[in-house]
Design a protein around this motif. Structure first.
Motif, PDB file in Angstrom:
ATOM      1  N   ARG A  13       0.823  -1.210   0.000  1.00 60.79           N
ATOM      2  CA  ARG A  13       0.000   0.000   0.000  1.00 60.79           C
ATOM      3  C   ARG A  13       0.862   1.268   0.000  1.00 60.79           C
ATOM      4  O   ARG A  13       0.528   2.244  -0.658  1.00 60.79           O
ATOM      5  N   VAL A  14       1.962   1.247   0.737  1.00 63.58           N
ATOM      6  CA  VAL A  14       2.864   2.404   0.745  1.00 63.58           C
ATOM      7  C   VAL A  14       3.470   2.606  -0.642  1.00 63.58           C
ATOM      8  O   VAL A  14       3.525   3.730  -1.150  1.00 63.58           O
ATOM      9  N   LEU A  15       3.908   1.528  -1.266  1.00 58.85           N
ATOM     10  CA  LEU A  15       4.494   1.635  -2.600  1.00 58.85           C
ATOM     11  C   LEU A  15       3.477   2.151  -3.622  1.00 58.85           C
ATOM     12  O   LEU A  15       3.802   3.010  -4.448  1.00 58.85           O
ATOM     13  N   ILE A  16       2.254   1.653  -3.559  1.00 55.65           N
ATOM     14  CA  ILE A  16       1.206   2.127  -4.469  1.00 55.65           C
ATOM     15  C   ILE A  16       0.893   3.597  -4.202  1.00 55.65           C
ATOM     16  O   ILE A  16       0.758   4.401  -5.129  1.00 55.65           O
ATOM     17  N   GLY A  17       0.790   3.963  -2.936  1.00 56.81           N
ATOM     18  CA  GLY A  17       0.517   5.356  -2.580  1.00 56.81           C
ATOM     19  C   GLY A  17       1.605   6.301  -3.044  1.00 56.81           C
ATOM     20  O   GLY A  17       1.326   7.384  -3.568  1.00 56.81           O
ATOM     21  N   LEU A  18       2.862   5.897  -2.861  1.00 53.38           N
ATOM     22  CA  LEU A  18       3.976   6.738  -3.308  1.00 53.38           C
ATOM     23  C   LEU A  18       4.015   6.856  -4.825  1.00 53.38           C
ATOM     24  O   LEU A  18       4.281   7.932  -5.370  1.00 53.38           O
ATOM     25  N   ALA A  24       1.071  11.949  -9.597  1.00 57.67           N
ATOM     26  CA  ALA A  24       0.274  13.169  -9.439  1.00 57.67           C
ATOM     27  C   ALA A  24       1.154  14.414  -9.538  1.00 57.67           C
ATOM     28  O   ALA A  24       0.765  15.416 -10.154  1.00 57.67           O
ATOM     29  N   LEU A  25       2.343  14.355  -8.951  1.00 54.92           N
ATOM     30  CA  LEU A  25       3.248  15.498  -9.018  1.00 54.92           C
ATOM     31  C   LEU A  25       3.746  15.738 -10.443  1.00 54.92           C
ATOM     32  O   LEU A  25       3.876  16.883 -10.882  1.00 54.92           O
ATOM     33  N   ASN A  26       4.011  14.666 -11.156  1.00 55.78           N
ATOM     34  CA  ASN A  26       4.524  14.802 -12.515  1.00 55.78           C
ATOM     35  C   ASN A  26       3.459  15.283 -13.495  1.00 55.78           C
ATOM     36  O   ASN A  26       3.766  15.984 -14.460  1.00 55.78           O
ATOM     37  N   LEU A  32      -5.260  12.599  -8.499  1.00 49.18           N
ATOM     38  CA  LEU A  32      -4.365  11.470  -8.217  1.00 49.18           C
ATOM     39  C   LEU A  32      -3.674  11.647  -6.875  1.00 49.18           C
ATOM     40  O   LEU A  32      -3.453  10.679  -6.149  1.00 49.18           O
ATOM     41  N   GLY A  33      -3.342  12.882  -6.548  1.00 48.51           N
ATOM     42  CA  GLY A  33      -2.718  13.159  -5.258  1.00 48.51           C
ATOM     43  C   GLY A  33      -3.652  12.834  -4.103  1.00 48.51           C
ATOM     44  O   GLY A  33      -3.243  12.260  -3.093  1.00 48.51           O
ATOM     45  N   ALA A  34      -4.914  13.180  -4.266  1.00 51.53           N
ATOM     46  CA  ALA A  34      -5.903  12.864  -3.241  1.00 51.53           C
ATOM     47  C   ALA A  34      -6.118  11.357  -3.156  1.00 51.53           C
ATOM     48  O   ALA A  34      -6.263  10.795  -2.068  1.00 51.53           O
ATOM     49  N   LEU A  35      -6.125  10.694  -4.298  1.00 50.03           N
ATOM     50  CA  LEU A  35      -6.299   9.247  -4.334  1.00 50.03           C
ATOM     51  C   LEU A  35      -5.123   8.534  -3.665  1.00 50.03           C
ATOM     52  O   LEU A  35      -5.298   7.466  -3.063  1.00 50.03           O
ATOM     53  N   ALA A  36      -3.948   9.111  -3.740  1.00 53.13           N
ATOM     54  CA  ALA A  36      -2.757   8.515  -3.120  1.00 53.13           C
ATOM     55  C   ALA A  36      -2.869   8.486  -1.597  1.00 53.13           C
ATOM     56  O   ALA A  36      -2.232   7.658  -0.945  1.00 53.13           O
ATOM     57  N   LEU A  40      -1.952   5.263   1.423  1.00 50.32           N
ATOM     58  CA  LEU A  40      -0.973   5.716   2.415  1.00 50.32           C
ATOM     59  C   LEU A  40      -1.599   5.788   3.808  1.00 50.32           C
ATOM     60  O   LEU A  40      -0.986   5.388   4.796  1.00 50.32           O
ATOM     61  N   GLY A  41      -2.817   6.281   3.880  1.00 44.07           N
ATOM     62  CA  GLY A  41      -3.499   6.381   5.170  1.00 44.07           C
ATOM     63  C   GLY A  41      -3.812   5.032   5.780  1.00 44.07           C
ATOM     64  O   GLY A  41      -3.607   4.812   6.981  1.00 44.07           O
ATOM     65  N   THR A  42      -4.302   4.108   4.949  1.00 42.90           N
ATOM     66  CA  THR A  42      -4.621   2.786   5.483  1.00 42.90           C
ATOM     67  C   THR A  42      -3.353   2.056   5.920  1.00 42.90           C
ATOM     68  O   THR A  42      -3.372   1.328   6.908  1.00 42.90           O
ATOM     69  N   ALA A  43      -2.267   2.254   5.195  1.00 44.45           N
ATOM     70  CA  ALA A  43      -1.000   1.632   5.596  1.00 44.45           C
ATOM     71  C   ALA A  43      -0.488   2.239   6.899  1.00 44.45           C
ATOM     72  O   ALA A  43       0.051   1.531   7.749  1.00 44.45           O
TER      73      ALA A  43
END
Length: 61
Positions: A13-18, A24-26, A32-36, A40-43
């Motif tokens: 989950r951390v890898l997917i979130g990152l 999203a930044l690119n 996408l940033g909000a979806l990330a 990250l939160g659940t992890a």
């Protein structure tokens, strides 16, 4: 709230979130940033609300 995510699940989950956050930044896509924040939160807290009705747990006892 009992944790229901194991170490491997949290790592994935951390890898997917990152990955979503960097994408999203690119692309400068705030959605996408909000979806990330979801993986990250659940992890971070170690608990997935979708696992609750399915009675799933990847955490070892």
């Amino acid at each position: 709230m009992t944790q229901n995510l194991g170490t491997l699940d949290r790592t994935i989950r951390v890898l997917i979130g990152l990955a979503l956050a960097f994408w999203a930044l690119n692309t400068q896509n705030w959605l996408l940033g909000a979806l990330a924040l979801i993986p990250l939160g659940t992890a971070l807290i170690g608990w997935c609300p979708l696992y609750l009705p399915l009675k799933l747990s990847t955490k070892r006892a």
